[in-house]
Design a protein around this motif. Structure first.
Motif, mmCIF file in Angstrom:
data_model
loop_
_atom_site.group_PDB
_atom_site.id
_atom_site.type_symbol
_atom_site.label_atom_id
_atom_site.label_comp_id
_atom_site.label_asym_id
_atom_site.label_seq_id
_atom_site.Cartn_x
_atom_site.Cartn_y
_atom_site.Cartn_z
ATOM 1 N N LEU A 249 30.111 70.565 80.154
ATOM 2 C CA LEU A 249 31.536 70.241 80.222
ATOM 3 C C LEU A 249 32.047 70.567 81.625
ATOM 4 C CD1 LEU A 249 32.624 71.980 76.873
ATOM 5 C CD2 LEU A 249 31.608 69.708 77.189
ATOM 6 N N VAL A 250 32.521 69.558 82.325
ATOM 7 C CA VAL A 250 33.129 69.758 83.632
ATOM 8 C C VAL A 250 34.636 69.809 83.440
ATOM 9 C CG1 VAL A 250 33.462 68.833 85.945
ATOM 10 C CG2 VAL A 250 31.253 68.575 84.809
ATOM 11 N N CYS A 251 35.260 70.881 83.909
ATOM 12 C CA CYS A 251 36.702 71.062 83.713
ATOM 13 C C CYS A 251 37.450 70.780 85.009
ATOM 14 C CB CYS A 251 36.996 72.480 83.234
ATOM 15 S SG CYS A 251 36.185 72.860 81.658
ATOM 16 N N ILE A 252 38.628 70.208 84.875
ATOM 17 C CA ILE A 252 39.393 69.739 86.029
ATOM 18 C C ILE A 252 39.826 70.894 86.918
ATOM 19 C CG2 ILE A 252 41.823 69.769 85.337
ATOM 20 C CD1 ILE A 252 39.989 66.590 86.431
ATOM 21 N N ASN A 253 40.012 72.091 86.334
ATOM 22 C CA ASN A 253 40.288 73.297 87.123
ATOM 23 C C ASN A 253 39.840 74.523 86.326
ATOM 24 O OD1 ASN A 253 42.334 73.958 85.259
ATOM 25 N ND2 ASN A 253 43.982 73.229 86.576
ATOM 26 N N ASP A 254 39.995 75.694 86.921
ATOM 27 C CA ASP A 254 39.493 76.916 86.278
ATOM 28 C C ASP A 254 40.354 77.354 85.099
ATOM 29 O OD1 ASP A 254 37.380 77.096 88.085
ATOM 30 O OD2 ASP A 254 38.550 78.250 89.525
ATOM 31 N N LEU A 255 41.650 77.012 85.112
ATOM 32 C CA LEU A 255 42.489 77.354 83.963
ATOM 33 C C LEU A 255 42.025 76.590 82.729
ATOM 34 C CD1 LEU A 255 46.066 77.416 85.555
ATOM 35 C CD2 LEU A 255 44.571 79.349 85.024
ATOM 36 N N VAL A 256 41.756 75.319 82.890
ATOM 37 C CA VAL A 256 41.235 74.518 81.783
ATOM 38 C C VAL A 256 39.893 75.082 81.323
ATOM 39 C CG1 VAL A 256 40.312 72.251 81.164
ATOM 40 C CG2 VAL A 256 42.475 72.422 82.405
ATOM 41 N N ALA A 257 39.034 75.449 82.274
ATOM 42 C CA ALA A 257 37.726 76.005 81.926
ATOM 43 C C ALA A 257 37.868 77.306 81.139
ATOM 44 C CB ALA A 257 36.902 76.245 83.192
ATOM 45 N N ALA A 258 38.832 78.157 81.524
ATOM 46 C CA ALA A 258 39.059 79.403 80.792
ATOM 47 C C ALA A 258 39.493 79.106 79.361
ATOM 48 C CB ALA A 258 40.117 80.244 81.502
ATOM 49 N N GLY A 259 40.342 78.085 79.185
ATOM 50 C CA GLY A 259 40.741 77.694 77.833
ATOM 51 C C GLY A 259 39.580 77.169 77.020
ATOM 52 N N VAL A 260 38.676 76.435 77.671
ATOM 53 C CA VAL A 260 37.480 75.938 76.997
ATOM 54 C C VAL A 260 36.594 77.099 76.552
ATOM 55 C CG1 VAL A 260 35.303 74.698 77.382
ATOM 56 C CG2 VAL A 260 37.471 73.675 78.108
ATOM 57 N N LEU A 261 36.398 78.075 77.423
ATOM 58 C CA LEU A 261 35.568 79.232 77.076
ATOM 59 C C LEU A 261 36.162 79.993 75.896
ATOM 60 C CD1 LEU A 261 34.648 80.646 80.614
ATOM 61 C CD2 LEU A 261 33.165 79.367 79.058
ATOM 62 N N ASN A 262 37.465 80.218 75.912
ATOM 63 C CA ASN A 262 38.113 80.936 74.808
ATOM 64 C C ASN A 262 37.971 80.186 73.494
ATOM 65 O OD1 ASN A 262 38.952 82.989 76.490
ATOM 66 N ND2 ASN A 262 41.016 82.171 76.778
ATOM 67 N N ALA A 263 38.234 78.881 73.534
ATOM 68 C CA ALA A 263 38.152 78.074 72.312
ATOM 69 C C ALA A 263 36.724 77.993 71.806
ATOM 70 C CB ALA A 263 38.703 76.673 72.586
ATOM 71 N N ALA A 264 35.769 77.872 72.718
ATOM 72 C CA ALA A 264 34.358 77.806 72.309
ATOM 73 C C ALA A 264 33.931 79.078 71.602
ATOM 74 C CB ALA A 264 33.480 77.547 73.530
ATOM 75 N N GLN A 265 34.287 80.213 72.176
ATOM 76 C CA GLN A 265 33.887 81.490 71.580
ATOM 77 C C GLN A 265 34.558 81.721 70.236
ATOM 78 O OE1 GLN A 265 34.756 84.241 74.746
ATOM 79 N NE2 GLN A 265 33.095 83.461 76.046
ATOM 80 N N SER A 266 35.814 81.298 70.101
ATOM 81 C CA SER A 266 36.520 81.480 68.827
ATOM 82 C C SER A 266 35.915 80.634 67.720
ATOM 83 C CB SER A 266 38.004 81.148 68.998
ATOM 84 O OG SER A 266 38.190 79.761 69.229
ATOM 85 N N ARG A 267 35.206 79.554 68.090
ATOM 86 C CA ARG A 267 34.568 78.691 67.110
ATOM 87 C C ARG A 267 33.078 78.985 66.947
ATOM 88 N NH1 ARG A 267 36.890 72.700 66.611
ATOM 89 N NH2 ARG A 267 35.200 72.816 65.090
ATOM 90 N N GLY A 268 32.637 80.038 67.589
ATOM 91 C CA GLY A 268 31.257 80.465 67.396
ATOM 92 C C GLY A 268 30.238 79.824 68.318
#
Length: 341
Positions: A249-268
């Motif tokens: 997953l390529v994220c448009i900026n680091d804030l989006v990437a941080a949101g992706v990491l948080n959501a990924a971890q919350s879903r296991g």
């Protein structure tokens, strides 16, 4: 009672020189005998004299100030870039006045008008109209008139068709190429692009490179969800609900990437075991996420140096190149590995 301010006449009396000699020393004239210059400087130190900068600016027709307009100083990308610009300006003897518009075009217009009234020597424009593919014509006309009054440098943006001094930008398209090269070298052929906005030119530049490199990617693998942490979580949710599953997953900026990491971890999900994640901007956040985030660095110090160099050249009557690009580089961390499936 307040102590009477020291005047140029007091300095002349203490140094035993004429008032005109003191004036020449204060205004930086070369034709002053070194002995007299030293006596004047000593008198100024003894009397704790501080020059009147307003009067000096009127004399020299220079304020030694630069206006800088940006949309959101709380965004770590803009904060990091502004810091380097401010440091660079200080090293050249300038003070930077910040106009934080909160992405409000009316407030941007107000700041620009105020900067003209304050007689700043030049302007740095970040974001806003400089990063919009089609700014409203009224805004463009206002910027045309402004460019006739002051030297303007757009940093990581541009105003095509407007006679600004220069556009100094990091090579974001090249940075996107670095990301995709890195992922391909690690074995990733199924790559998604998350975050961004269709009315932000930097998002469109990255999308163009992505489409060129992954022309057959499903439409659902591009999620223009925004530029915030929440936008990253929303983009991942939509991606997981869509058919197929990319490995990176390529994220448009680091804030989006941080949101992706948080959501990924919350879903296991595990990063990078289940999918790799790459950010863009390389702000401080990349080093404290879990895992630390691979990201594209804008080469902030060099970008700021180039912007200040061309702005000072323009303020002195020179004509720099209209478009200048600064190479980006990839900061590799622990959020990318080879696909596990």
């Amino acid at each position: 009672m307040r102590k009477r301010a020291t005047t140029i006449y007091d300095i002349a009396q203490r140094a035993k020189v004429s008032v005109s000699t003191v004036s020449r020393v204060m205004n930086g004239h070369d034709r002053v005998h070194p002995e007299l210059r030293a006596r004047v400087q000593q008198a100024m130190d003894e009397l704790r004299f501080r020059p009147n900068r307003v009067a000096q600016s009127l004399y020299h027709r220079r304020s030694n100030t630069i206006g800088c307009v940006l949309p959101d100083i709380t965004n770590p990308y803009f904060a990091q870039l502004f810091l380097q610009l401010e440091v660079g300006a200080s090293e050249l003897g300038y003070t930077v006045i910040l106009g934080n518009t909160t992405s409000n075009p009316d407030l941007e217009e107000t700041y620009l008008r105020n900067f003209v009234e304050r007689q700043v020597d030049g302007l740095l424009l970040l974001g806003g109209a400089t990063n919009h593919p089609h700014p409203p014509e009224a805004q463009r006309q206002s910027l045309r008139e402004l460019a006739e009054q002051l030297p303007i440098v757009a940093v990581n943006g541009d105003l095509p068709g407007i006679d600004i001094l220069s556009s100094v930008s990091s090579d974001e398209a090249g940075g996107m190429g670095l990301v995709l090269d890195h992922l391909e070298a690690r074995g990733h052929r199924q790559v998604a692009l998350l975050g961004g906005h269709p009315e932000v030119t930097s998002s469109l530049e990255k999308l163009a490179v992505y489409r060129e490199r992954h022309p057959d990617a499903p439409a659902e693998w591009v999620q223009f969800s925004g530029l915030t942490i929440d936008a990253g979580g929303a983009a991942l949710q939509r991606l997981l609900d869509a058919p197929g599953r990319p490995t990176a997953l390529v994220c448009i900026n680091d804030l989006v990437a941080a949101g992706v990491l948080n959501a990924a971890q919350s879903r296991g999900f595990r990063v990078p075991q289940d999918f790799s994640v790459v950010g863009f901007d390389d702000v401080f956040l990349t080093q404290v996420t879990s895992p630390p985030l691979t990201s594209v660095n804008h080469n902030y110090r060099e970008l700021a140096r180039q912007a200040m160099t061309v702005l000072t050249l323009g303020m002195e009557g020179g004509q720099p190149e209209r478009v200048i690009q600064v190479p980006t580089f990839l900061a590799e961390r622990q959020s990318v590995s080879e696909p596990q499936r």
